[in-house]
Structures are given as C-alpha cells and as structure tokens.
Scaffold this active site. Sequence first.
Site, PDB file in Angstrom:
ATOM      1  CD  GLU A 157     -51.051  22.645  26.691  1.00  0.00           C
ATOM      2  OE1 GLU A 157     -50.892  23.867  26.907  1.00  0.00           O
ATOM      3  OE2 GLU A 157     -51.760  22.205  25.767  1.00  0.00           O
ATOM      4  CD  GLU A 195     -56.413  26.370  24.869  1.00  0.00           C
ATOM      5  OE1 GLU A 195     -56.690  27.365  24.176  1.00  0.00           O
ATOM      6  OE2 GLU A 195     -55.294  26.183  25.376  1.00  0.00           O
TER       7      GLU A 195
HETATM    8  O1  9MR Z   1     -46.324  27.687  23.710  1.00  0.00           O
HETATM    9  C1  9MR Z   1     -47.079  28.074  22.583  1.00  0.00           C
HETATM   10  C2  9MR Z   1     -46.576  29.427  22.095  1.00  0.00           C
HETATM   11  O2  9MR Z   1     -45.274  29.308  21.556  1.00  0.00           O
HETATM   12  C3  9MR Z   1     -47.526  29.983  21.041  1.00  0.00           C
HETATM   13  O3  9MR Z   1     -47.123  31.296  20.697  1.00  0.00           O
HETATM   14  C4  9MR Z   1     -48.936  30.012  21.617  1.00  0.00           C
HETATM   15  C5  9MR Z   1     -49.938  30.564  20.630  1.00  0.00           C
HETATM   16  O4  9MR Z   1     -51.197  30.654  21.185  1.00  0.00           O
HETATM   17  O5  9MR Z   1     -49.319  28.686  21.971  1.00  0.00           O
HETATM   18  C6  9MR Z   1     -48.532  28.170  23.004  1.00  0.00           C
HETATM   19  O6  9MR Z   1     -48.981  26.891  23.399  1.00  0.00           O
HETATM   20  C7  9MR Z   1     -50.296  26.824  23.952  1.00  0.00           C
HETATM   21  C8  9MR Z   1     -50.841  25.462  23.621  1.00  0.00           C
HETATM   22  O7  9MR Z   1     -50.766  25.210  22.242  1.00  0.00           O
HETATM   23  C9  9MR Z   1     -52.269  25.308  24.125  1.00  0.00           C
HETATM   24  N1  9MR Z   1     -52.389  25.615  25.522  1.00  0.00           N
HETATM   25  C10 9MR Z   1     -51.787  26.866  25.952  1.00  0.00           C
HETATM   26  C11 9MR Z   1     -50.331  26.939  25.485  1.00  0.00           C
HETATM   27  C12 9MR Z   1     -49.674  28.207  25.996  1.00  0.00           C
HETATM   28  O8  9MR Z   1     -50.294  29.321  25.426  1.00  0.00           O
END
Ligand code: 9MR
Length: 341
Positions: free
Chosen positions: A261, A153
Amino acid sequence: MIKKLATVAIWCLGCVGAVCVSLSVKDTMRSLATKKGLETGVAVAVGDLSKDTHKNIILENSSIIVAENCMKWQYIHPRENTWNWKDTDRLVEFAEENGISVKFHTLFWHNQNSPFLSERWSRDKALSVMDNHISTVMERYKGRIKEYDVVNEAFEDNGSLRNTIWLKTVGEDYIEHAFTKAHECDPSAKLFLNDYSNETMGQTKADAMFNFVKKLKEKGVPIDGVGFQLHIDTAYGFDAEKIRKNVKRYEEIGVLVSFSEVDVRIPQRNYENHLAKQQKIYCELLKIAVEEPNVINFITWGFTDSQSWVPYTFPGKGHALPYDENLQPKPLYAEMLKVLK
Ligand code: 9MR
C-alpha cells in the site's frame, strides 16, 4: 496514377507501422517491472474504471490491482445473508480483460466491518461466520483472484495481537484458522498477512510480526507472505537497510513480501522542500523490491493525490502519490522508471 496511389498507401502503412512500433516499445512501469519479475500496481476505486484517463494510468502501471474499498465486509457482505458482488465482479472482469492479476483486500480486518458482526458470539458461531465468508468469496473467485490479504492489521504497535472482534470471539488462533480455511478453499491462491509499521527490522511491531509468522510456518500453517503497507511519512525515520534486512529474514524462512500500500506523505506547506526526500524513499523502496527475490509486489495506495486517503487522515500532510492532482506523473515517477531500467 495507380503507382502514385500505391506509393501513398505504402507510405501510410509505414507510418502506422512506425506508430505501432513506437507505442509497443513505450516503457511503462508495468512493462519494465514485468521484465524484472516484479508485479506493480495500484489500489483502485471502482469508479476509476469508468474514466478513461484513470483507466489508462491503471493499465500503464499495473500487472496487479487491489480494491481500495469494495472488497471489505461493509460493502461485499453487509448483512449475514446479503452479498454485493457488483463492484468486485467489475474489478475482476476488468483485470481479466487486461491480463492483470487481482489481490483481494481484505478477508478480515477491524475496520469497515458489517453491523451484523457481534462480539457476543460464541467461538463456534464466530468460526462459522468466518468460514462462510472465506468460502463464499474464495469459491466464487477460485483461480481468478491470485492473492489475498487474509488478515489485515492484526497487530498493535506494541507487538500484541489487536483486540478485534475475531480475537475476542474466536481467540488467538483465529489467524491460523483463517489461513487454513482460505488455503482449503483455493489452494492456488497466495495468502498474505498485511500490516503497517512492520517493515523496519528491530522495531517492536516488525519483530513481533516476524516471530509470529515464523511460528505459523513452523506449525505448517499455509501462509505465503506478509504485506508491508509502507504508508510512510518523511517526517519520521526511514532506514532502507533495515527494511531490506527484514525482507531478507522473511526470505530465509520461505516467506514472500508484498509492498502492498505504498505512499509517502509530506507536509502540504512548502511541500517543494520535501520532494527530494520523498523521491529518494520511493526509489529506495522500489530498488529493494526489484533486488530482493522474495518481494513480489510494489503496489501504491491509489495513484493520484486527488483521491488519496492521506489528507483526510493526516491533516496538513499530502502529495503522497506518484501522480499529482491533475493526473500528471511527478518527477519522482521518471526516477522510478530509471530504477527499473
Ligand atoms: O483508502 C481507504 C479509505 O478510502 C477508507 O476510507 C479507509 C477506511 O479505514 O481505508 C483506506 O484503506 C486502508 C486500507 O484498507 C488498509 N490500510 C490502510 C489504508 C489507508 O487507511
């Protein structure tokens, strides 16, 4: 009597054989995709590995897994000289025991960072912290972790670089620095730049990212691929052809694409009315992944609605994954298997 016993024994063996044959020919997401040369998988919460039902779903679907959280800085590297390997080791060992590859998510991101990181660091200090993070992780798992989301990101929706701690302390070249160092630490690892809303050709962020990656390639930076997260909402436009075109232009410059994802969220209210559209999106994405040779993964962000990040982040939205809250595959899952067949 002996003859009768022998007959019974042969019959029993026959039955075991028949069961084995029928199990071994069971078509799973993993087996079907593997035949097509596509890695499929899910994001895993390490706790899932202790639950049989969850574990079986992971095994049926995955030739690659990614950690949903445990490899992020706040967990793996919470203080400058403290490392927590337990969960990542567990995940990597589970993968190795089952012939599954691992994708590391993620070496650099603006979220879930550790409190010791400081925006006031000099460039030199920040570079040394970056290098230490990359080399400590990658040397530990050298040859065992196949793919890395090196930077996650890095872009704003307007196409500019996101103003993260690494941009502020190191400057614009932090991304190429991270890839170069990562390649030095494990030359066999495939290195990705991962992002969301970057899949549709013609959109500002997608085009900015493509141009950025093209420049990195021209400079000889060792980047192997880009990740399209594909967190899709059926309420917004979905243009499979423009996604395919975007994939193809990466192919032309020798860059792999990971569908990294995937989830497709729909409204919680009257959700039944949105299932057909959701199914179509899942199937169209999978079709692109199967047909375009430079798409190497199709990974969903989790597998069951009972553990999805979606309802917490987008209140009123949900039902985004192929398995429902009771861990049952939805009708869209059978349609996805058909695409693979
Ligand atoms: O799924 C993840 C969630 O459990 C966490 O709380 C969150 C924190 O920002 O991150 C989520 O995973 C993210 C991933 O690392 C990057 N792309 C977006 C995903 C969904 O938010």
